[in-house]
Design an enzyme around this catalytic site. Structure first.
Site, PDB file in Angstrom:
ATOM      1  N   GLN A   1      -9.620   1.986   1.972  1.00  0.00           N
ATOM      2  CA  GLN A   1      -8.574   2.596   2.803  1.00  0.00           C
ATOM      3  C   GLN A   1      -9.207   3.550   3.823  1.00  0.00           C
ATOM      4  OE1 GLN A   1      -5.488   1.528   2.387  1.00  0.00           O
ATOM      5  NE2 GLN A   1      -6.091   0.363   0.575  1.00  0.00           N
TER       6      GLN A   1
ATOM      7  N   ARG B   1       0.823  -1.211   0.000  1.00  0.00           N
ATOM      8  CA  ARG B   1       0.000   0.000   0.000  1.00  0.00           C
ATOM      9  C   ARG B   1       0.855   1.258   0.000  1.00  0.00           C
ATOM     10  NH1 ARG B   1      -5.288  -2.078   3.588  1.00  0.00           N
ATOM     11  NH2 ARG B   1      -6.130  -3.153   1.767  1.00  0.00           N
TER      12      ARG B   1
ATOM     13  N   TYR C   1      -6.548  -0.628  -6.961  1.00  0.00           N
ATOM     14  CA  TYR C   1      -6.013  -1.912  -6.468  1.00  0.00           C
ATOM     15  C   TYR C   1      -5.342  -1.810  -5.101  1.00  0.00           C
ATOM     16  CZ  TYR C   1      -1.615  -0.917  -9.239  1.00  0.00           C
ATOM     17  OH  TYR C   1      -0.488  -0.406  -9.801  1.00  0.00           O
ATOM     18  N   GLU C   2      -4.999  -2.947  -4.550  1.00  0.00           N
ATOM     19  CA  GLU C   2      -4.488  -3.037  -3.163  1.00  0.00           C
ATOM     20  C   GLU C   2      -5.465  -2.418  -2.165  1.00  0.00           C
ATOM     21  OE1 GLU C   2      -1.953  -4.784  -2.282  1.00  0.00           O
ATOM     22  OE2 GLU C   2      -1.064  -5.127  -4.236  1.00  0.00           O
ATOM     23  N   GLY C   3      -6.745  -2.613  -2.389  1.00  0.00           N
ATOM     24  CA  GLY C   3      -7.764  -2.005  -1.533  1.00  0.00           C
ATOM     25  C   GLY C   3      -8.170  -0.671  -2.115  1.00  0.00           C
TER      26      GLY C   3
END
Lengths: 592, 592
Positions: free
Chosen positions: A446, A295, A439-441
Site C-alpha cells: 500500500q 481495501r 491481505y488485499e496487498g
C-alpha cells in the site's frame, strides 16, 4: 468475550455532523434515504451484530472450520447466522437495485461493515468476499453473466470468492500460472491451483462463484497477460438453478493465527468450466476495481476490531480493582481503585479512542467520496472525488489496519494476564486484526502504491485532492485563537508531510529505491496528518456544545490527547524519511 | 518452522569486544572461566537448543499441555528434552557451586537464556521458573531449607514455581488473601488459590517446589503483611526423597494465546504444609529479589524470539521470488527477484536487526553489572553496579519485550500471507512474544517503577549510573569527525532524555500523575538512548575492521540504520512527554 454495543451515537455524529450526510443522501439515486431511514438501517444492523453475530465470535474461533473429503464445515451457529443475515437483506445493502440490491450509499455501508467486523470478522469474510466478486462482475461482466449470477450474489443465495494468489505468486501476479483454454462454446477450461482463497468452500450457500485470474494460451508475459474468469462451483442450469458440479474442489484449508472461523482454502481447478469477464488480458483492471473497494473494507476491519477491543478494555478498566490512584485513593470505600484511575491505563484507552474515532472519520470521508464519484451530477466533482479516493485508499487500508493492530494490543494490555488467556476474548481481536495488515496487498505494498503510483500520477493531481482542502482549512482557521491548540499541531504535521513529499518526489524520480525506502514512514505520516485534519474539525464543531453535553466534551478531550500525545510521532517520521535510502540500500545482501 | 542457528559470532563479539568479558571472568570466583571454556559452554548450549529444543517448538505449540484429573501432561518430546537438558547440567549453570551449580557469570547465562528462548520459549519456562525459585530460596531461605531443596533445584531433579497472583490481585499484591496458619512444629498451613502459575504442575520432574506469598494471622494490611513460604508438592522424607503428597493441587490450566507448551495453572492450596522463607511479613523483599533476576530474563525472551523471527525472515526474503527491484532486475535469470532486494523488506529486516543486536548489547551490559555487583572486590564498584542494575532492569524488561513484539511482527510481515498460517512458525513467535510484555510486571508497571521509584531514589543516584557514562562518552568522542554520524544522533537523543527527566522530576514531585502519564514514553526514550549509546560504541569498534571483514561492515551499516531511521522516534517521545498529564487526566471517567 466482551459485550459489544454498536457506537451508533458516534457513527451518526461522523455521518451527519462531520461529513454532512445530507449532501450524500441528496445525490441522485439516494433520495429515498432520509436520515430516519438510515438511522433505522443502522439500528437494525446494530441489533443483528450485537445479538446474532457477536455471540458466535469466540466459539467460532475456538471451533474453527473443519475440512473433510473436500467439504468445509463452518463452526456451530454460522449457518443459522448466515440465514438470518441473508433473510434480513444484508448481503445486498450496497448493491445495485437493478439486481435486487438496496443501493445504500457507501457511507452507510461502511458503518454497517464496521459493526460486522466488531462483532465477528470471520463471519464477515463470507459476505465480504461475495461483495468483492459482485463489484468486479457488476463492473465488467457481460449482461448474460450478470443476469445469471448477480441476483443470487446480491440476495445471498450464492456467495463469491476472488482467486488470485498461487503458491509461487502473491503480490507479484505476473508470475501466475493458472491456464485458461478456450472451449468451442465460448467458455474456457480453467486449470491450476489457487491458495489462500477466503470462503473458497463452506456450507453457507447453495453455490459458490469463483472469480479466477488465469492466462489464455496467447497471453503476453507478466500481468499484462492475465484475464479474469467466472467459475461456479456448480454449473447453472437453464432455469437458473445449480446443476452439475464443476471441476473445482477445495484441497485443504489453512490453519491460521486468527479469523479461524473463516475458511481459507487451497482451490484446485481441473479443467473447470469458466466464463471470461471483461476483455482478454484485462483481468488486472477488473481485479483492481474489486481490490479498491475491498481495501477500504479491510481498513474498516482494523477499525471494527479496535472498537470491540476498546469496549472490552473500558469495561474491564472500570471493574477491575487494582492499586490506588497516584494522587490518593479515588474510591476509598473499595479495597482498591479501578484501573481507570491510573494514568498509564488512561493513556492506553485514550490512544485507542483517538485512533478509533479518527479512523472512523477517515473511513467515512473516503466512503463519501466513493458516493460522490459515483453519483454527483457534475463530472468535475466526480473527477475530484475519484482523485481523492485514489490517494486515500492505500492510506485507509494500511494506516487503519496498523492502528487497529496497535489498538487491539493496547486493549489486551489493559487486561494484563487476563488478556492473554483465550477465555476473555481480548487476544482474539489481536490475532484477527493481524491479517488485515497483510491481505488485499500487504501494508508495505500500500505504501509503495501511495509513493510510487498515486504521488506522481498526473503531476501530483491525486495528492492535491488531499493537500488543498487541508491547506485551505489551515489558512481559514489559523487566526482563531480558540482553535490554536488544534490547528497549530495540524499545521506542523502538514508542513512535515509537505517536506517529506518534496523530498521523495525529488529523490525518487531518479532513484526509485529512495521512494521505496521512505514509503512506509511516509504513509504513516500522511495518515496521521489526515487524522489530525479530521480531529481539528471534530474539535471545532464539538467545542460550542462541549460545556453542556459530555459527548462533545469527550470529543474535544480526545482531540487534545491526539494532538499532544500521538501526533508528535510525525517529527520522527519526517526525520527518518529525510535521511534517505542510503542506510537501507547500502547494506550488503549477503550480510543479512 | 524456520531453522535456528545460535548467533555465536555476535554473542562473542558483544561479550568480548564490546563488554570486555575478560573484566568479568577476572572477578573472584570466575577464575575458571577462560574464553575457551566459555566458548565451549556457548557452543554446547547452541547445539542443545538447535538440535533438541527447537525441533519440538512448533509441535509443542500445536499440541499444548493437557490437563486431566489434576495431572498436567507436557507435549510429546518435552520430557525427553528436559532429561537431556538436566543431564547436561543446564539447570544449574548459573547456580552456586556450594549447592552443585556451575557458578557461571550472569553474562554467559544471559546468552544461554537467549538461545533457549529463541529455540523454545515454552520449554524454557520450566527451568526458568525453577531458577526464580532458586534465587529467592538461596537469598532468604534457612540453612535447613537450602540444604534440603537447593541441590535438587540446581540439578533439576525438582523444579520450582513462584505463586504470587490470585484471582483478585495481580500487580496489587497488597490484596492477596492466601492464608498461612502456624503449626506447632514451626511449619504453616497454607490455604488459598493462586492463578497464572507457570510450571505449577507438569510431568518433567519428580517434585515441584512452590514459593507462595501468603498472609500470617497477625499480618499488617497490604503488601507489608505478605510472607513467603516454601510448599513442596510432595513433602520430603528425612532421607531427602519425596514422601507424602502435600495439600496442593492443580485445579485447571489456562488456554492461552501463546507459550502453549508451558503449563499455566490454577493452584489450590488446602492446608498445605509450608515453611517460612525469610522473616515474617517480609515476603515482598524476597519476591523482588527473584523478580529482578526474572525481569532481565523476560527482557531476553523478547530478544530471543526476535532473533528467531529474524532468521526466519531473512531466509524467506532470500528465497521467495516476487517482483523486481525498483532500480531494475537484480536477478534477471530468475522469474523474479528475491524479496530481499525490495527497500521496504530491507527496512523491516534492518529494523529487526538493529533492535536485536542493540538489545543483546543492552542485556549483556545489564548482566555484566549483575556480575560486578556480586563479585567485584571493591565495595564502591559493587554499589555502582547495583545502582545501574536497579535503573536498567525495568528498561531491559519493557523495552526489550516491546521491541521483541515489534520485531516478531516484522518478521511475520516479511512472509506476507505465509506468515499468518501456523505451518511456517512465524506467527507463533508473535504469540509467544506477546506474553513477555505482560508478565513479571506489565510494561506499564516497569515504566512506573522507572519514573516513580528508580528516578527519584537517592536524589537521582541510580539515574546517574546511566547518565554519567553516556555523558562522558559523548564528551570524549564528540570531536572525532569519523564518529560524528553516531555521536551526533546519540547526543541529540541524550539531550532529549535529560530534558524529559528534568520535566518529569520537576512536575512529578508535586503531582505524581504527571510522572505516571509520562512513564511509558519516558521508558522508551530511555531505552532507545541506551541502545544509541551501545550502537555508537559498536560502530566505533567496528569501523577500523569494516573494510576487510563483512561482520564489522554489517555492524557499521546497522548502526547507521539505527541512528538515521529508528532513533528519530525520540523527538516525538520528548514532545509527547512535555505536553504533560493534562490531556490524560482531564478526561472524565464516565466518558470513556
Amino acid at each position: 468475550m466482551p459485550a459489544y454495543k454498536a457506537p451508533l451515537r458516534d457513527m451518526l455524529y461522523v455521518l451527519y455532523e462531520l461529513m454532512d450526510g445530507e449532501s450524500v443522501t441528496s445525490l441522485p439515486g439516494f433520495e429515498d434515504f432520509s436520515r430516519d431511514t438510515i438511522e433505522a438501517v443502522l439500528g437494525e444492523a446494530a441489533k443483528l451484530c450485537e445479538e446474532v453475530l457477536q455471540p458466535i465470535n469466540r466459539s467460532g474461533d475456538e471451533e474453527g472450520c473443519a475440512f473433510e473429503n473436500g467439504v468445509v464445515r463452518t463452526p456451530n451457529g454460522f449457518k443459522h447466522a448466515y440465514d438470518a443475515f441473508r433473510d434480513g437483506g444484508w448481503t445486498g445493502i450496497a448493491c445495485d437495485p437493478a439486481f435486487g440490491g438496496q443501493g445504500l450509499p457507501a457511507t452507510v455501508d461502511t458503518l454497517v461493515v464496521e459493526m460486522i467486523c466488531s462483532a465477528n470478522l470471520s463471519f464477515g469474510m463470507y459476505p465480504g468476499l461475495s461483495h468483492g466478486a459482485y463489484v468486479a462482475l457488476h463492473a465488467y461482466g457481460s449482461d448474460a453473466l450478470k443476469e445469471t449470477f448477480l441476483p443470487k450474489l446480491v440476495d445471498g443465495t450464492w456467495s463469491g470468492t476472488m482467486c488470485l494468489t498461487e503458491p509461487q505468486c502473491g503480490t507479484d501476479l505476473g508470475l501466475l500460472r493458472t491456464r485458461a483454454v478456450p472451449n468451442d462454446d465460448g467458455s474456457y477450461k480453467i486449470t491450476g491451483t489457487k491458495i489462500f482463497i477466503s470462503a473458497g468452500e463452506h456450507d453457507l450457500t447453495e453455490n459458490i462463484i469463483h472469480l479466477v485470474l488465469a492466462r489464455l494460451p496467447d497471453a503476453p508475459k507478466g500481468v499484462k497477460g492475465v484475464s479474469l474468469f467466472l467459475v461456479p462451483k456448480f454449473l447453472v442450469k437453464p432455469d437458473g438453478s445449480p446443476g452439475a458440479r464443476n471441476g473445482v474442489a477445495c484441497g485443504s484449508i489453512e490453519h491460521k493465527m486468527g479469523i479461524k472461523a473463516s475458511s481459507t482454502c487451497v482451490m484446485n481447478f481441473d479443467e473447470a468450466q469458466g466464463f471470461l469477464i471483461g476483455a482478454p488480458h484485462k483481468g488486472m483492471q477488473a481485479m483492481f476495481t474489486m481490490m479498491n473497494t475491498e481495501r477500504l473494507a479491510v481498513g474498516v476491519q482494523g477499525l471494527g476490531l479496535a472498537e470491540a477491543s476498546y469496549q472490552g478494555a473500558v469495561a474491564y478498566a472500570r471493574e477491575r480493582l487494582q492499586g490506588r490512584s497516584l494522587s490518593g485513593a479515588k474510591y476509598p470505600d473499595k479495597p482498591a481503585d479501578p484501573l481507570v484511575v491510573h494514568p498509564d491505563i488512561r493513556r492506553m484507552l485514550l490512544t485507542q479512542r483517538a485512533y478509533i474515532e479518527g479512523s472512523r472519520a477517515l473511513a467515512i470521508w473516503a466512503a463519501k467520496n466513493l458516493d460522490l464519484a459515483k453519483r454527483h451530477p457534475d463530472p468535475a466533482e466526480r473527477a475530484k472525488a475519484e482523485d481523492f479516493v485514489a490517494v486515500i485508499t492505500p492510506v485507509v487500508k494500511a494506516l487503519m489496519t496498523d492502528l487497529g493492530f496497535e489498538a487491539t494490543n493496547l486493549g489486551m494490555q489493559v487486561f494484563g494476564g487476563h488478556g492473554y488467556i483465550r477465555e476473555n476474548g481480548m487476544e482474539q481481536f489481536v490475532r484477527d486484526a493481524r491479517i488485515a495488515q497483510i491481505y488485499e496487498g500487504a501494508n508495505g505494498v500500500q505504501a509503495l502504491d501511495l509513493v510510487g503510483r498515486k504521488m506522481p500520477a498526473h503531476a501530483g493531481r491525486f495528492l492535491r485532492s488531499f493537500f488543498h482542502p487541508v491547506s485551505d482549512h489551515i489558512a481559514a482557521k489559523k487566526a482563531d485563537p480558540a482553535l490554536a491548540e488544534f490547528i497549530g499541531p495540524l499545521e506542523k504535521a502538514f508542513i512535515r508531510l509537505q517536506q517529506a513529499t518534496t523530498f521523495i518526489a525529488q529523490r525518487g524520480m531518479a532513484r526509485p529505491d529512495e521512494a521505496g525506502a521512505a514509503a512506509s514512514d511516509y504513509l504513516r505520516l500522511f495518515g496521521l496528518t489526515a487524522l489530525a485534519y479530521l480531529w481539528a474539525q471534530m474539535a471545532e464543531n464539538s467545542l460550542p456544545k462541549a460545556e453542556e453535553d459530555p459527548f462533545y466534551r469527550a470529543k474535544v478531550g480526545t482531540a487534545r490527547f491526539f494532538m499532544e500525545r500521538l501526533l508528535p510521532q510525525t517529527g520522527g517520521l519526517l526525520q527518518a524519511i529525510s535521511s534517505g535510502a542510503r542506510t537501507t540500500m547500502a547494506f550488503e545482501e549477503a550480510a543479512f
